[in-house]
Design a protein around this motif. Structure first.
Motif, short mmCIF file in Angstrom:
data_model
loop_
_atom_site.label_atom_id
_atom_site.label_comp_id
_atom_site.label_asym_id
_atom_site.label_seq_id
_atom_site.Cartn_x
_atom_site.Cartn_y
_atom_site.Cartn_z
N UNK A 297 0.85 -1.19 0.00
CA UNK A 297 0.00 0.00 0.00
C UNK A 297 0.89 1.24 0.00
N UNK A 298 0.39 2.27 -0.61
CA UNK A 298 1.14 3.53 -0.61
C UNK A 298 0.73 4.34 0.60
N UNK A 299 1.48 5.40 0.88
CA UNK A 299 1.22 6.24 2.04
C UNK A 299 -0.14 6.90 1.97
N UNK A 300 -0.67 7.09 0.77
CA UNK A 300 -1.98 7.72 0.60
C UNK A 300 -3.12 6.76 0.84
N UNK A 301 -2.85 5.49 1.10
CA UNK A 301 -3.89 4.51 1.36
C UNK A 301 -4.46 3.87 0.11
N UNK A 302 -3.90 4.13 -1.03
CA UNK A 302 -4.43 3.58 -2.28
C UNK A 302 -3.93 2.20 -2.54
#
Length: 96
Positions: free
Chosen positions: A91-96
């Motif tokens: 997962x990326x830091x943006x939650x995507x």
């Protein structure tokens, strides 16, 4: 199905294909595989009066080396080969 025991001749044949400088170890207990040093080879009569050869572990505190390497447990068919779990996308830091 008749159970056939490994003979001294069988063992010599199997060992002849191995590296002569490799240490000999004993694998014990398929359900909790451990490796042990071998210290003695003894020939004597067994309980049936048949000549038998016994491979004995040492008496020292360090005769048990620890867990049997997984590769050895798999080669002995004591364990199944273990595959790593499938990788999931991170997962990326943006939650995507």
């Amino acid at each position: 199905m008749a159970h056939t025991e490994l003979t001294v001749g069988d063992l010599i044949d199997l060992l002849s294909a191995c590296d002569r400088s490799a240490p000999v170890r004993q694998a014990m207990n398929p359900f909790f595989p451990m490796a042990h040093h071998l210290a003695q080879v003894v020939q004597c009569m067994d309980e049936t009066g048949q000549t038998a050869v016994y491979l004995a572990e040492g008496r020292d505190a360090d005769t048990q080396l620890g867990h049997l390497p997984p590769e050895a447990a798999v080669a002995l068919a004591w364990h199944s080969p273990v595959q790593p779990p499938p990788r999931r996308p991170r997962r990326t830091a943006g939650g995507a």
